[in-house]
Design a protein around this motif. Structure first.
Motif, PDB file in Angstrom:
ATOM      1  N   LEU A 149       0.961  -1.080   0.005  1.00 54.18           N
ATOM      2  CA  LEU A 149       0.004  -0.324   0.199  1.00 54.18           C
ATOM      3  C   LEU A 149       0.584   1.439   0.094  1.00 54.18           C
ATOM      4  O   LEU A 149       0.353   1.895  -0.991  1.00 54.18           O
ATOM      5  CB  LEU A 149      -0.612  -0.170   1.347  1.00 54.18           C
ATOM      6  N   ILE A 150       1.758   0.883   0.710  1.00 52.53           N
ATOM      7  CA  ILE A 150       2.790   2.347   0.455  1.00 52.53           C
ATOM      8  C   ILE A 150       3.611   2.735  -0.707  1.00 52.53           C
ATOM      9  O   ILE A 150       3.746   3.363  -0.755  1.00 52.53           O
ATOM     10  CB  ILE A 150       3.778   2.445   2.276  1.00 52.53           C
ATOM     11  N   THR A 151       4.061   1.730  -1.072  1.00 49.87           N
ATOM     12  CA  THR A 151       4.753   1.687  -2.148  1.00 49.87           C
ATOM     13  C   THR A 151       3.479   1.958  -3.952  1.00 49.87           C
ATOM     14  O   THR A 151       4.457   3.142  -4.374  1.00 49.87           O
ATOM     15  CB  THR A 151       5.157  -0.169  -2.739  1.00 49.87           C
ATOM     16  N   VAL A 152       2.639   1.874  -3.543  1.00 45.74           N
ATOM     17  CA  VAL A 152       1.605   1.980  -4.110  1.00 45.74           C
ATOM     18  C   VAL A 152       0.900   3.723  -3.901  1.00 45.74           C
ATOM     19  O   VAL A 152       1.126   4.623  -4.476  1.00 45.74           O
ATOM     20  CB  VAL A 152      -0.013   1.516  -4.434  1.00 45.74           C
ATOM     21  N   LEU A 153       0.941   4.116  -3.027  1.00 48.13           N
ATOM     22  CA  LEU A 153       1.168   5.164  -2.844  1.00 48.13           C
ATOM     23  C   LEU A 153       1.739   6.542  -3.035  1.00 48.13           C
ATOM     24  O   LEU A 153       1.951   7.626  -3.388  1.00 48.13           O
ATOM     25  CB  LEU A 153       0.582   5.742  -1.252  1.00 48.13           C
ATOM     26  N   SER A 154       3.348   5.600  -2.562  1.00 52.89           N
ATOM     27  CA  SER A 154       4.708   6.942  -3.246  1.00 52.89           C
ATOM     28  C   SER A 154       4.438   6.530  -4.716  1.00 52.89           C
ATOM     29  O   SER A 154       4.738   7.707  -4.886  1.00 52.89           O
ATOM     30  CB  SER A 154       5.765   5.383  -2.766  1.00 52.89           C
ATOM     31  N   LEU A 155       3.882   5.823  -5.363  1.00 57.66           N
ATOM     32  CA  LEU A 155       4.040   5.467  -6.859  1.00 57.66           C
ATOM     33  C   LEU A 155       3.617   6.321  -7.252  1.00 57.66           C
ATOM     34  O   LEU A 155       3.784   7.164  -7.971  1.00 57.66           O
ATOM     35  CB  LEU A 155       4.219   4.108  -7.364  1.00 57.66           C
ATOM     36  N   ILE A 156       2.099   6.759  -7.297  1.00 56.97           N
ATOM     37  CA  ILE A 156       1.356   7.685  -7.072  1.00 56.97           C
ATOM     38  C   ILE A 156       1.972   9.409  -7.458  1.00 56.97           C
ATOM     39  O   ILE A 156       1.744   9.441  -7.985  1.00 56.97           O
ATOM     40  CB  ILE A 156       0.000   7.616  -6.419  1.00 56.97           C
ATOM     41  N   PHE A 157       2.041   9.241  -5.812  1.00 58.98           N
ATOM     42  CA  PHE A 157       2.880  10.996  -5.641  1.00 58.98           C
ATOM     43  C   PHE A 157       3.762  11.020  -6.852  1.00 58.98           C
ATOM     44  O   PHE A 157       4.027  12.198  -7.037  1.00 58.98           O
ATOM     45  CB  PHE A 157       3.072  10.613  -4.139  1.00 58.98           C
ATOM     46  N   THR A 158       4.940   9.957  -7.030  1.00 57.73           N
ATOM     47  CA  THR A 158       6.332  10.040  -7.751  1.00 57.73           C
ATOM     48  C   THR A 158       6.008   9.947  -9.223  1.00 57.73           C
ATOM     49  O   THR A 158       6.235  11.050  -9.960  1.00 57.73           O
ATOM     50  CB  THR A 158       7.157   9.492  -6.999  1.00 57.73           C
ATOM     51  N   ALA A 159       5.416   9.385  -9.557  1.00 62.86           N
ATOM     52  CA  ALA A 159       4.469   9.811 -10.594  1.00 62.86           C
ATOM     53  C   ALA A 159       3.766  10.773 -11.312  1.00 62.86           C
ATOM     54  O   ALA A 159       3.574  11.719 -12.074  1.00 62.86           O
ATOM     55  CB  ALA A 159       3.569   8.675 -11.305  1.00 62.86           C
ATOM     56  N   ILE A 160       3.434  11.773 -10.069  1.00 61.46           N
ATOM     57  CA  ILE A 160       2.642  13.303 -10.177  1.00 61.46           C
ATOM     58  C   ILE A 160       3.686  14.106 -10.921  1.00 61.46           C
ATOM     59  O   ILE A 160       4.243  15.066 -11.404  1.00 61.46           O
ATOM     60  CB  ILE A 160       1.740  13.298  -9.331  1.00 61.46           C
ATOM     61  N   LEU A 161       5.381  13.561  -9.896  1.00 57.98           N
ATOM     62  CA  LEU A 161       5.919  14.051  -9.443  1.00 57.98           C
ATOM     63  C   LEU A 161       6.305  14.282 -11.019  1.00 57.98           C
ATOM     64  O   LEU A 161       7.023  15.566 -11.367  1.00 57.98           O
ATOM     65  CB  LEU A 161       6.662  14.865  -8.634  1.00 57.98           C
ATOM     66  N   LEU A 162       6.883  13.028 -11.080  1.00 62.48           N
ATOM     67  CA  LEU A 162       7.620  12.998 -12.855  1.00 62.48           C
ATOM     68  C   LEU A 162       6.795  13.970 -13.847  1.00 62.48           C
ATOM     69  O   LEU A 162       6.599  14.395 -14.724  1.00 62.48           O
ATOM     70  CB  LEU A 162       7.699  11.305 -12.868  1.00 62.48           C
ATOM     71  N   TYR A 163       5.121  13.776 -13.788  1.00 63.81           N
ATOM     72  CA  TYR A 163       4.446  13.544 -15.172  1.00 63.81           C
ATOM     73  C   TYR A 163       4.842  15.731 -14.878  1.00 63.81           C
ATOM     74  O   TYR A 163       4.507  16.261 -15.573  1.00 63.81           O
ATOM     75  CB  TYR A 163       2.820  13.763 -14.563  1.00 63.81           C
TER      76      TYR A 163
END
Length: 163
Positions: free
Chosen positions: A93-107
């Protein structure tokens, strides 16, 4: 050792080298600017642009390396107290949430880089293209994504093996 782990180790080595060089660059620029102001009475106006941009790079690459060790992606106060059977789902769950945040940062980082490329905007003092400095954000975010995934895979693998 799997190929993916060799690639991730190589990436981490490159990140560590960039961090070392960047930190040394900031040290030289800052000390040089202070020396120049106090002794020669002339400020190096370009140092602010470089130091701020390099600080962004250092922050994101250091965060990526912290993600590799699982030091950034969780609050262990809660997860350490969970029963063993809930630790793996909480890490996922933490990984998924972190990936969402970081993907937004990347985008948004890539969007800003593309906008700067299209506009041709340049920095005030150095007159360098601004997209160079803005590219540190998607580079750091990309490294964070890779290391977040790496940590999750390593954690799940170690859980499966009982380590």
């Amino acid at each position: 050792m799997s190929i993916y782990k060799k690639i991730m180790n190589a990436l981490a080595s490159v990140e560590k080298a960039v961090l070392a060089v960047s930190t040394l660059l900031i040290l030289v620029l800052t000390v040089g600017n202070v020396f120049s102001r106090k002794v020669i009475h002339r400020s190096w106006s370009f140092t602010e642009e470089l130091v701020v941009a390099v600080f962004v790079l250092i922050t994101l690459l250091a965060a990526a390396l912290a993600c590799r060790e699982g030091e950034l992606v969780s609050l262990t106060l809660i997860t350490d107290r969970l029963p063993k059977k809930l630790k793996k789902p909480s890490v996922i769950l933490i990984t998924v949430l972190s990936l969402i945040f970081t993907a937004i940062l990347l985008y948004y980082g890539m969007d800003k880089v593309m906008t700067q490329l299209a506009n041709g905007k340049r920095t005030f003092v150095l007159n360098w293209p601004e997209w160079i400095f803005w590219s540190f954000i998607p580079i750091g975010a990309g490294c964070m994504i890779l290391h977040i995934i790496e940590f999750c895979l390593d954690f799940c693998k170690n859980e499966k093996e009982g380590k």
